[in-house]
Write an enzyme that holds these catalytic residues in place. Sequence first.
Site, PDB file in Angstrom:
ATOM      1  CD  GLU A 285      -3.256   0.574   2.020  1.00  8.42           C
ATOM      2  OE1 GLU A 285      -3.876  -0.497   1.887  1.00  8.42           O
ATOM      3  OE2 GLU A 285      -3.474   1.381   2.924  1.00  8.42           O
TER       4      GLU A 285
ATOM      5  CD  GLU B 120      -2.711   0.929  -4.521  1.00  5.71           C
ATOM      6  OE1 GLU B 120      -2.746   0.327  -3.430  1.00  5.71           O
ATOM      7  OE2 GLU B 120      -3.657   0.974  -5.310  1.00  5.71           O
TER       8      GLU B 120
ATOM      9  CB  CYS C 283      -7.043  -3.034   5.442  1.00  2.41           C
ATOM     10  SG  CYS C 283      -6.813  -1.404   6.103  1.00  2.41           S
TER      11      CYS C 283
ATOM     12  CB  SER D  80      -5.507   0.858  -1.579  1.00  2.00           C
ATOM     13  OG  SER D  80      -4.587  -0.183  -1.724  1.00  2.00           O
TER      14      SER D  80
ATOM     15  CE  LYS E 167     -10.972  -7.958   7.800  1.00  2.00           C
ATOM     16  NZ  LYS E 167     -10.155  -7.531   6.635  1.00  2.00           N
TER      17      LYS E 167
ATOM     18  CD  GLU F 232     -11.810  -8.644   3.188  1.00  2.00           C
ATOM     19  OE1 GLU F 232     -11.443  -7.505   2.860  1.00  2.00           O
ATOM     20  OE2 GLU F 232     -11.357  -9.247   4.183  1.00  2.00           O
TER      21      GLU F 232
ATOM     22  CD  GLU G 260     -14.390  -9.275  -5.395  1.00  4.00           C
ATOM     23  OE1 GLU G 260     -15.193 -10.195  -5.677  1.00  4.00           O
ATOM     24  OE2 GLU G 260     -14.751  -8.168  -4.947  1.00  4.00           O
TER      25      GLU G 260
ATOM     26  CB  CYS H  93     -10.207  -4.305  14.020  1.00  4.56           C
ATOM     27  SG  CYS H  93      -9.823  -3.795  12.344  1.00  4.56           S
TER      28      CYS H  93
END
Lengths: 539, 463, 170, 196
Positions: B163, B166, B183, B203, B242, B245, B250, B387
Site C-alpha cells: 500500500e 501504491e 483493509c 487502494s 470479514k 469478504e 474476486e 477493529c
Amino acid sequence: MGAGDCVCIIGTNTTACHPVIGLGMMQAKRNGAQLIVIDPREIDLAREADVWLRLRPGTDTPLLSAIAGEIYNAGMVDVESVAASTEGFKEFCEGLAKFDAESVAALSEVAADDIRRAARCIGRARNTAFYYTMGVTQHTTGTNNVLAVSNLALLTGNIGRPKTGVNPLRGQNNVQGSCDMGALPNVLTGYRSVTNDDVRGSFEEAWNVTIPAEKGRTIPEMLNAIEEDKMKGLFVFGENPMRSDPDINHVEHCLHHVEFLVVQDLFLTETAELADVVLPGASFAEKDGTFTSTERRVQRIRAAVSPVGDSKPDWKILAELLERLGRPERYADVKDVFDEMRMLTPTHTGITYERLEAGGIQWPCPDESHAGTPILHVGNCMRGAGKFVPLEHREPAELPDAEYPLTLTTGRVVAHYHTATMTRRCFGLAGTWPEELVEVHPADAAEYGIADGDLIELRSRRGVATGRAWVTRRVPRGLVFMTFHFSESPANILTTSAADPVTGTPQLKVCAVAIRKLTEESTSVESLSIEEHASCHIA
Amino acid sequence: MSVSSPIVSIDPLLCTGCRRCAEVCPVDAIVGTLHQPQSIDTERCVMCGQCVLRCSAFASPFDETISDIPAIRKERGLPEDDSSTLFAAHFRVDKGSVSSMLEDTDKISMVQCAPAVRSSIAEEFGLAPGTLTPGQLAAALRRLGFDLVYDTIFAADVTIMEEASELLERLESGENLPMFTSCCPGWVRYMETAWDDQLSHLSSCKSPQQMAGALFKSYGAEIAGKQPEQIASVAVMPCTAKKFEAGRPEMQADSVPDVDAVLTVTELADMLKRKGIQLTSLQEEEFDAPLGLYSGAGTIFGASGGVMEAALRTAIAVTTGKEVDESGVTFTKTEEGISRATINVAGKTVRAVIVSGLAHAAKLLEDVRAGKADFDFMEVMCCTGGCVAGGGQPKLLPHVDLQDAIQRRRESLHVHDKALPVRASHRNPSVTALYENYLEKPLGHRSHTLLHTTYGEAAGGHE
Amino acid sequence: MHPFVLSDPSRCIGCRACEIACVDAHMDEDMVEAGNKELPFSPRISIVHEAEVTAPVQCRQCEEAPCVAACPAGAVVSEGDTVRVETERCCGCKACMAACPVGAMQVAVIPGKIKTPVAHKCDLCTGREKGPACVEVCPAGALRVFGREDLQRIPVSKRRQSASQLAGYN
Amino acid sequence: MPHRLNPFILATASKCIGCRACELACAAAHIEGGVSVGSLQAPLSPRLYLTCVGEMRVPVGCRHCEDAPCAAVCPNAAIYRTDRGVQVDESRCVGCKTCIVTCPVGAMEMGQIWENGKPVMRRVANDNSPEGSEMEPALLASKCDLCKDRAGGPACVEACPEQALALIYPDAIKRRRNIQAALALKGTGARAGEVL
C-alpha cells in the site's frame, strides 16, 4: 383584631407552641390585621406575614432598635405625649443613632428595606400588639431583648390599650401562676423583692419564721454552688433539668455531686432517676386549686380523677413534709393555702374562691369589689412614668467557627410539651411526632452528604447528640433546629450554660455545632423518572 | 455473488422492536417501526455487526412467546447441544464448517488471527477488557487442532509494503488521488454500495486477511509442500464483514478461495470452551514461522489510525532512509471521527486523514466527488475505534462501559507494539524473506496477482 | 362523583389533630389504652409541614383511581362513595403507593387483626355518625368535605362570578 | 423519614422500549462471569420479565410485598422477609411452585441455580435408568433479590438505556407526593382566602 391593627411576633413559633393563640393570630390576619414575624426560622406564621424578618439568631436588640429608629426618624412618633408620659426618652432617642438600618442590616442579615417596611407597618398601625416567648429571652442578652420590645412599645404608644401591649406568651401551664407566687429566686408573691424588709416582715409574721434577706440563687448559680460544695441538698419539682437545662453533662455532674436530691414528678424522669428520694406528684387532672393563665387570669380548677397510686397533690406533699419537719398541720385544703396567699399578696387580695366560681379574675385585684385588671398600664404605667432603657448590642456567648460551623437553635414542636415526659406517654401525640427531626437546610445537608431521614450526629464543645435529619428550608443555611423533647436526642447536651446576667436564663437559642451523617442505610436512590408510573395504568 | 445465508440478520421471533440497533447502524440499514420486529436493508448493509453487539433481545427462557428455541438454533446452523444465548441480531456462525475442516485429515489447516483478537478474547474467559494474550491465543489455536498457526499481522506488514508503494506511485503520477485504504471490508462494501463512482480511489490492495489467505495457498503451500486445495485456510477475526469478504468471488484463485472460513472472536472462544481449552491457563507459545512473524506496525492495524501510523513508519524509512520506531506524526481531531495531519514525505507534502466510524466518511466523500478533496490519503475504519470495536468482538454486557473497553483494547495493542523487537513492517525479516524468495518486489507481478484486486465489479449482495 | 376531603393550607396551623383523630376513628381501642398496648399509629391523612406550605393531604377518591388500576390483587376497589381497600386481599406490594399522585396511600400495620403492613387510605370515615373525624376535629376549620353538590355548585358559581367580572370589564 | 417499607424496582411503561437490557443485566448479575455474554458460566435466567401487551412493553418484577404471599404459602420457609426485601433461600426450596401460583404480579419463576459452573442437581425417579433414578438440574424458586450483594445496586436499573427503571422507596415517594399535593393546594382556595 382587624384592619388597622398590627400583630408583631418575635421569637415565638406561636402556631406550634401556643396553637390557640396562633389560631387567633391567623384569624386576625384574615380580618385584615397586618402581621410582622421576626424569627430566623420560616415558621408557619412567617408564610402568612406581611413582613417577615429572618434575623440572625442573637441580633434581636439591634433589630428592634433599628425598627424603633426608623419609626422615630420617619416622624411617626407622637413625641410630645411620649415624652410627657415616660422617662429617659431623650437619651433613648439619641442612642438609636447607632442602630441605623444599614448597619443593623449587615449585623442581623435582615435587608434594610425590610426593617423599614416593618417600621412603617408598626408606625402606621392604629394598634400594635407585641408577642414574644423564649426566642427573645433565652439569650445572654435576654433582658436587653425584652427591654428592646418594651422600648418599641413605649415609643409607639402601644401600651395600656386593647390590642396593644408587650405580651410574653408563657411556655407552660401555670408558669404564670408559679411566678406570681414567687417561685423565683429574688421575689416573694406578687413580684415583691425579698430584700424589702416590709414585705419579708409580713411573711415572717404570718409564718413565724425568719426569711433570708438576700436573693436566692438562679439555677446556674445553684449548680455552681453545688460544685463548690456550698449547697448540699436540692429539691426539684415538676422540672426535668436533665433534659431541659443547658449543658446536660454539666447538670448531670452536679446532680451526682449534690449530697441529697429530692425529685417530685409525675413520672420517673431522667432527673428523678438520679434522685435519692422520688416523691410522686399528682397530675393537673388529679388536683384542686388554681391555674393562672398567660393573661394573668386566676382560674379555679378541680380534680377530675383521684390521684393514681401513692401520688399526691404537690401542696399536700409539702404540707406533710412541713409537718414531719416539726411544723404543725396548718392547711386543711387548697382553699386554706389560697386564703393565706391572698392575704399576703396585695395583687391577689380581692380574688376569693367564692368569686372564682363565677369565672377567672385577672390580677391585680386589690379588694373583693375590684373586677380585676384585663389590661395593665392603662392610662399610665404601673411604675409611674414609662421607662426607656438605652441598649447596646452584645453578640451571643458562642458563635460558629471553623470547628463548629453551624448555629444550633432549640425549641418545641406542636405535638410535644417540654421534655415530653407527659406527651410522649400519650398515644396520639407520640404517634404523630414519634422522634426528633433536626431541621437542616438543603444546602447544608448537601454539603455534609445528608439526606432527608438520615440519622445525624450533632456535636458541640459540650457533647454529642443524635437525631434524624429533616431537610427543609424552614431553617436558613447555617442554622439547625432541634427540640428538647426527645430523651434519646437530648439537644441540651449541646447547649451552653452561658446565661443572661440579670435573670440567669440560659442562652438556649444559640450555640455552635458541627453535624455529620451517621447512617449508611441507602436512602434516596429513587429517581424522578418514576413519576409517570404509566406501568401502573395498565387497564 | 450470493452467500448461502445472510451474514448479519435479525430474527423476527426474538426482535422486540426496540430499535437500539438502528442507533449504532452507520448506514441506516435497519428498517422497521418501534415495537415491531426489524429487518435489514441488504442493499445498504455493510455487515459491520454493530447491531449484533448492541442487541439485547435474547431468548428468555421465561418468555412464552419465544417457544421453539431448538428450532431457532437449527435454523442458525447451531449444533443441537449448543447452549449459547440467542439474540435477535446475530451473524452467520461458521463454527460447524471450521470443525469439519479440522476433522478433515486430507487437509493441512492454517489459521490466521487478526491483531485485535489478542486484545479481547480473554474477555470471553472472564478477564478484564484489553487483557493481552497473544501467546496464549497461539497455544489455544494449536490445541484446537490447527496445523500451522499463522498471523494476520504478518499480512498486515505485507499490506504496508504494497500500500505504501501504491501511495507513492499514485503521488508520483497524480492519478486516483486521494487514495483510500482498503483493509476494512465494511468500508469497502460501503464504497461499493453508496459511492461506486468513486471506487478508483480505493487502494487495489486486498485486506490483510485476504493477503494472508492468498499467501497461505501459494507461498505457504510451497513451504508445506502442498497444493492450494489441500489447505484449509481459516481466519479468526474481530469482524463480521470479514465473513462476507472471504466469500467474495474476486478473493479466490482458480476457484479456490483465499480464506475458507472466518470465525469471530466469540465463535473461537466458544469452540475453545466446548473443547475444554481454558485460554487463560495455557502456557504462552509462539506463532509459526514464517507467516506468523509480525512487527509492531502490523499489530496496530487493529486500532483506528494504526494503518496510517504503520504506513508512515515505512514511508519515512523508504523515502528518507531514516529508520524510526514511531512516525512521530500527530493527528489532530478536526471533527467528530475525523483526524488530520500534513506530513512531508520525500519533499512532497502529503495531507492525511483518519476516519474512525463509517458515518463520518460521507462528508469527505462528497468533497472527493466534487473534486474539492483537501487530502491525499485517507484511512477509514468502519467501526468507531477500529477493529477493536468490531462486530465480531465479545458482546459486552449492558452494565459494561463500551467506550472504556474499546479504549483498553486499543491501548493494549499499542503496548504490544512497543514491546515487539521489530516495529516497522519493512523490517519484518519474514516479510523481507517473502519478497526475496517469492514476491520479488512490492507491486510486482506476483504481488499483483495474489495481493491486489479490483473492487466493485462483482460486489455481491448480502444474501 | 365521589365526595372527598380537601384541606385549605391558608388555615392549617399544622397541629396534627387531624392525624390523631383519624387514627382514633379507625381504631376500636380507646386512645388511653392504645399506648399501653403498643398499637401502631397509622393515620390515613398526612401532614405536610414544610417552609413553603403546611397542610394535610389525603385521598381525593379519584374517579379513575390509579391505585385501583395498579393493584395486582384486586384489593383496591372503587365502590359507592369511596375508593376502598379490602385489607384482607392486600399483600402489601406497594404499587398503589407508587401510583397515587398525591401520596395518599399508606402501607403500614393498622390496629386490628392483620399484623403485617397493608394498604389503607381515607375512607371518609364511612359509617361514622359525625362524618370524617379530621374535619370535625380541625380547630382551624382547614378541612372540608366536598360532596357532589359542592362539586356541581362551585364551578357554576365561579362561572357566574367570572361572567359578571367580564361584564364589568367590558 | 426512615424507610420502613421494602424498596422495589418499578418500570415506567412509557419509557420502556423493550430492549431486554434489564433482563440481560439481571440474568448476568446472578451468575458467574466477566464483562461479556460469552464469559457467563451459566444459561441466562432473568428475574424480571419484559412483558409485551400490544404496543406496550414493560418489565415486571417482584414488588417485595410487605405481606408477601409467596412467603406465606411456602411450605418450607424458603422465602422470608429481610430488611433488604423478600428473599429466597434456594437451599430450602423444594420446588413446590406454590409461590408461582400465588404471586399476584407473576414475579416468581422456577430457575436453575448454578454453582461453580455447574447446575445444582436433584435426583428424580426414572424406572428406565439402572439405578431407578437419575440426576437432573433442579428448578428452584427464583425472583428479584434487589441485587442485594451487588456494589452498584440493582443491575437492571443500571442497565436500562432509557432510565425507565428505578429502585423506589415508597415512603420517600409518598412524602414527596404529599408535599407536591400540598403545594398544589396552596394555589387553590388559599390565594384569595375565599371560602369555597
